[in-house]
Design a protein around this motif. Structure first.
Motif, PDB file in Angstrom:
ATOM      1  N   SER A  51       0.827  -1.208   0.000  1.00  0.00           N
ATOM      2  CA  SER A  51       0.000   0.000   0.000  1.00  0.00           C
ATOM      3  C   SER A  51       0.859   1.256   0.000  1.00  0.00           C
ATOM      4  O   SER A  51       2.031   1.243   0.394  1.00  0.00           O
ATOM      5  CB  SER A  51      -0.929   0.015   1.218  1.00  0.00           C
ATOM      6  OG  SER A  51      -0.203   0.241   2.415  1.00  0.00           O
ATOM      7  N   ILE A  52       0.263   2.342  -0.434  1.00  0.00           N
ATOM      8  CA  ILE A  52       0.956   3.631  -0.437  1.00  0.00           C
ATOM      9  C   ILE A  52       0.986   4.205   0.972  1.00  0.00           C
ATOM     10  O   ILE A  52       1.987   4.776   1.410  1.00  0.00           O
ATOM     11  CB  ILE A  52       0.274   4.611  -1.409  1.00  0.00           C
ATOM     12  CG1 ILE A  52       0.232   4.018  -2.818  1.00  0.00           C
ATOM     13  CG2 ILE A  52       1.014   5.958  -1.430  1.00  0.00           C
ATOM     14  CD1 ILE A  52      -0.668   4.767  -3.778  1.00  0.00           C
ATOM     15  N   GLU A  53      -0.093   4.032   1.695  1.00  0.00           N
ATOM     16  CA  GLU A  53      -0.186   4.615   3.030  1.00  0.00           C
ATOM     17  C   GLU A  53       0.811   3.994   4.003  1.00  0.00           C
ATOM     18  O   GLU A  53       1.477   4.722   4.756  1.00  0.00           O
ATOM     19  CB  GLU A  53      -1.608   4.443   3.589  1.00  0.00           C
ATOM     20  CG  GLU A  53      -2.644   5.309   2.919  1.00  0.00           C
ATOM     21  CD  GLU A  53      -3.285   4.631   1.717  1.00  0.00           C
ATOM     22  OE1 GLU A  53      -4.323   5.124   1.244  1.00  0.00           O
ATOM     23  OE2 GLU A  53      -2.734   3.614   1.228  1.00  0.00           O
ATOM     24  N   LEU A  67       5.170  -0.552   0.860  1.00  0.00           N
ATOM     25  CA  LEU A  67       6.208  -0.327  -0.141  1.00  0.00           C
ATOM     26  C   LEU A  67       5.866   0.812  -1.095  1.00  0.00           C
ATOM     27  O   LEU A  67       6.754   1.557  -1.533  1.00  0.00           O
ATOM     28  CB  LEU A  67       6.434  -1.623  -0.918  1.00  0.00           C
ATOM     29  CG  LEU A  67       7.576  -1.663  -1.921  1.00  0.00           C
ATOM     30  CD1 LEU A  67       8.915  -1.383  -1.243  1.00  0.00           C
ATOM     31  CD2 LEU A  67       7.596  -3.006  -2.645  1.00  0.00           C
ATOM     32  N   GLY A  68       4.584   0.958  -1.423  1.00  0.00           N
ATOM     33  CA  GLY A  68       4.192   2.018  -2.355  1.00  0.00           C
ATOM     34  C   GLY A  68       4.603   3.399  -1.883  1.00  0.00           C
ATOM     35  O   GLY A  68       5.100   4.222  -2.661  1.00  0.00           O
ATOM     36  N   GLY A  69       4.419   3.665  -0.596  1.00  0.00           N
ATOM     37  CA  GLY A  69       4.780   4.973  -0.054  1.00  0.00           C
ATOM     38  C   GLY A  69       6.274   5.197   0.006  1.00  0.00           C
ATOM     39  O   GLY A  69       6.764   6.312  -0.215  1.00  0.00           O
ATOM     40  N   ILE A  70       7.031   4.137   0.305  1.00  0.00           N
ATOM     41  CA  ILE A  70       8.494   4.240   0.309  1.00  0.00           C
ATOM     42  C   ILE A  70       9.000   4.557  -1.088  1.00  0.00           C
ATOM     43  O   ILE A  70       9.838   5.453  -1.287  1.00  0.00           O
ATOM     44  CB  ILE A  70       9.128   2.942   0.840  1.00  0.00           C
ATOM     45  CG1 ILE A  70       8.733   2.709   2.304  1.00  0.00           C
ATOM     46  CG2 ILE A  70      10.654   2.985   0.707  1.00  0.00           C
ATOM     47  CD1 ILE A  70       9.145   1.356   2.854  1.00  0.00           C
ATOM     48  N   LEU A  71       8.472   3.839  -2.091  1.00  0.00           N
ATOM     49  CA  LEU A  71       8.875   4.085  -3.483  1.00  0.00           C
ATOM     50  C   LEU A  71       8.538   5.509  -3.915  1.00  0.00           C
ATOM     51  O   LEU A  71       9.311   6.153  -4.630  1.00  0.00           O
ATOM     52  CB  LEU A  71       8.180   3.089  -4.405  1.00  0.00           C
ATOM     53  CG  LEU A  71       8.666   1.633  -4.334  1.00  0.00           C
ATOM     54  CD1 LEU A  71       7.682   0.719  -5.043  1.00  0.00           C
ATOM     55  CD2 LEU A  71      10.059   1.502  -4.940  1.00  0.00           C
ATOM     56  N   ALA A 104      10.008  -4.407  -8.736  1.00  0.00           N
ATOM     57  CA  ALA A 104       9.741  -5.361  -9.816  1.00  0.00           C
ATOM     58  C   ALA A 104       8.819  -6.478  -9.340  1.00  0.00           C
ATOM     59  O   ALA A 104       7.905  -6.903 -10.061  1.00  0.00           O
ATOM     60  CB  ALA A 104      11.057  -5.932 -10.332  1.00  0.00           C
ATOM     61  N   GLN A 105       9.053  -6.966  -8.126  1.00  0.00           N
ATOM     62  CA  GLN A 105       8.177  -7.990  -7.573  1.00  0.00           C
ATOM     63  C   GLN A 105       6.767  -7.444  -7.342  1.00  0.00           C
ATOM     64  O   GLN A 105       5.771  -8.142  -7.557  1.00  0.00           O
ATOM     65  CB  GLN A 105       8.750  -8.509  -6.260  1.00  0.00           C
ATOM     66  CG  GLN A 105       9.983  -9.398  -6.419  1.00  0.00           C
ATOM     67  CD  GLN A 105      10.355 -10.077  -5.117  1.00  0.00           C
ATOM     68  OE1 GLN A 105      10.325  -9.455  -4.063  1.00  0.00           O
ATOM     69  NE2 GLN A 105      10.702 -11.358  -5.185  1.00  0.00           N
ATOM     70  N   MET A 106       6.692  -6.215  -6.930  1.00  0.00           N
ATOM     71  CA  MET A 106       5.400  -5.574  -6.707  1.00  0.00           C
ATOM     72  C   MET A 106       4.612  -5.493  -8.018  1.00  0.00           C
ATOM     73  O   MET A 106       3.403  -5.760  -8.049  1.00  0.00           O
ATOM     74  CB  MET A 106       5.626  -4.177  -6.117  1.00  0.00           C
ATOM     75  CG  MET A 106       4.386  -3.368  -5.831  1.00  0.00           C
ATOM     76  SD  MET A 106       4.821  -1.831  -4.951  1.00  0.00           S
ATOM     77  CE  MET A 106       3.345  -0.852  -5.194  1.00  0.00           C
ATOM     78  N   LEU A 107       5.276  -5.154  -9.116  1.00  0.00           N
ATOM     79  CA  LEU A 107       4.600  -5.041 -10.408  1.00  0.00           C
ATOM     80  C   LEU A 107       4.051  -6.376 -10.904  1.00  0.00           C
ATOM     81  O   LEU A 107       3.143  -6.404 -11.742  1.00  0.00           O
ATOM     82  CB  LEU A 107       5.551  -4.456 -11.449  1.00  0.00           C
ATOM     83  CG  LEU A 107       5.773  -2.945 -11.397  1.00  0.00           C
ATOM     84  CD1 LEU A 107       6.876  -2.535 -12.352  1.00  0.00           C
ATOM     85  CD2 LEU A 107       4.477  -2.218 -11.746  1.00  0.00           C
ATOM     86  N   ALA A 108       4.602  -7.457 -10.414  1.00  0.00           N
ATOM     87  CA  ALA A 108       4.147  -8.786 -10.835  1.00  0.00           C
ATOM     88  C   ALA A 108       2.837  -9.188 -10.147  1.00  0.00           C
ATOM     89  O   ALA A 108       2.214 -10.185 -10.545  1.00  0.00           O
ATOM     90  CB  ALA A 108       5.221  -9.824 -10.540  1.00  0.00           C
ATOM     91  N   GLN A 136      -0.532   2.466  -7.728  1.00  0.00           N
ATOM     92  CA  GLN A 136       0.549   1.630  -7.206  1.00  0.00           C
ATOM     93  C   GLN A 136       1.465   1.157  -8.345  1.00  0.00           C
ATOM     94  O   GLN A 136       2.692   1.182  -8.216  1.00  0.00           O
ATOM     95  CB  GLN A 136      -0.020   0.420  -6.468  1.00  0.00           C
ATOM     96  CG  GLN A 136      -0.585   0.729  -5.094  1.00  0.00           C
ATOM     97  CD  GLN A 136      -1.281  -0.465  -4.491  1.00  0.00           C
ATOM     98  OE1 GLN A 136      -2.279  -0.960  -5.016  1.00  0.00           O
ATOM     99  NE2 GLN A 136      -0.743  -0.963  -3.394  1.00  0.00           N
ATOM    100  N   LYS A 137       0.866   0.739  -9.446  1.00  0.00           N
ATOM    101  CA  LYS A 137       1.657   0.310 -10.600  1.00  0.00           C
ATOM    102  C   LYS A 137       2.493   1.468 -11.144  1.00  0.00           C
ATOM    103  O   LYS A 137       3.665   1.308 -11.481  1.00  0.00           O
ATOM    104  CB  LYS A 137       0.740  -0.224 -11.699  1.00  0.00           C
ATOM    105  CG  LYS A 137       0.034  -1.517 -11.363  1.00  0.00           C
ATOM    106  CD  LYS A 137      -0.901  -1.942 -12.494  1.00  0.00           C
ATOM    107  CE  LYS A 137      -1.649  -3.211 -12.149  1.00  0.00           C
ATOM    108  NZ  LYS A 137      -2.608  -3.601 -13.210  1.00  0.00           N
ATOM    109  N   GLN A 138       1.878   2.638 -11.216  1.00  0.00           N
ATOM    110  CA  GLN A 138       2.578   3.820 -11.727  1.00  0.00           C
ATOM    111  C   GLN A 138       3.755   4.188 -10.825  1.00  0.00           C
ATOM    112  O   GLN A 138       4.841   4.546 -11.310  1.00  0.00           O
ATOM    113  CB  GLN A 138       1.600   4.986 -11.833  1.00  0.00           C
ATOM    114  CG  GLN A 138       2.138   6.191 -12.606  1.00  0.00           C
ATOM    115  CD  GLN A 138       1.092   7.281 -12.761  1.00  0.00           C
ATOM    116  OE1 GLN A 138       0.022   7.254 -12.137  1.00  0.00           O
ATOM    117  NE2 GLN A 138       1.381   8.250 -13.612  1.00  0.00           N
TER     118      GLN A 138
END
Length: 238
Positions: A122-124, A127-131, A163-167, A175-177
């Motif tokens: 998740s972004i909140e 990993l999404g928020g860290i990225l 890369a693992q997240m995109l899979a 999140q993909k973006q």
């Protein structure tokens, strides 16, 4: 209370934020002081009144003073959201400074968490928020030809995690973006960030004039700062 976009309600919101935002215990971006700082800077620029920017500066100082290892790493209320906020303020010339130096200690704390072992995408909170934070921080260093703020091992591990997240099949479009944008920047394929309008829509969520917002909520997500932020963005679209 239903908040319609009127000059009177805008003034009521900004007065409430000026009175009570200093009492927020949350230092973070979505619900806390950092989000209010960003709103106050925008309001100051929109109105031409430096009073709000001065108050935002004082509030920002308290956020920086309260940075510590007990804060979560996440984007919602923790280090990555606060770091993103600092980057945003500098990149948009609301404040000055070298974010690589300002955020150096905080970056060390973030690197202590192994991104390859984070299962929350998740972004909140994940990993999404860290990225999202790291790509904005990298961007400012790359365009200024400065040394990168994270070591290569961490950036490589983060790329592997992205890369693992995109899979995964259950990601949102944002999140993909976020994951793809990080990989593009890391691999130097592109230095384009996600549009800020997209990020602010995520941070504030949907806001309708008929929406009921409690005056006890001050932040960007579902609070007064978010409501006023949407009002200001509507001015830009006119």
């Amino acid at each position: 209370m239903n908040i319609q976009d009127t000059p009177e309600n805008r003034q009521k919101i900004i007065r409430h934020l000026m009175i009570y935002s200093g009492q927020l215990s949350d230092q973070g971006l979505l619900h806390g002081k950092m989000g209010v700082v960003i709103l106050l800077c925008h309001y100051s620029r929109a109105t031409g009144n430096p009073l709000y920017e001065d108050f935002a500066g004082e509030l920002l100082d308290t956020v920086y003073t309260n940075l510590n290892t007990e804060l979560p790493v996440d984007f919602e209320s923790g280090l990555c959201g606060i770091g993103w906020g600092f980057e945003y303020l500098v990149q948009n010339q609301f404040t000055q400074g070298d974010t690589r130096e300002i955020l150096a200690e905080m970056n060390q704390w973030i690197m202590e968490r192994d991104p390859r072992r984070i299962t929350d995408t998740s972004i909140e909170h994940g990993l999404g928020g860290i990225l999202l934070y790291v790509q904005y921080h990298l961007y400012s260093c790359l365009i200024a030809n400065k040394e990168l703020p994270f070591d290569e091992l961490y950036l490589s591990d983060l790329a592997h995690a992205a890369a693992q997240m995109l899979a995964l099949s259950d990601l949102s479009a944002l999140q993909k973006q976020i994951a793809q944008t990080y990989l593009d920047i890391y691999q130097r394929k592109s230095c384009e960030l996600i549009p800020l309008s997209t990020i602010f829509q995520f941070m504030t969520g949907e806001f309708l004039e008929s929406q009921e917002i409690a005056y006890g909520k001050l932040g960007l997500r579902g609070g007064l700062a978010g409501a006023l932020s949407v009002m200001l963005r509507s001015d830009e679209d006119k």
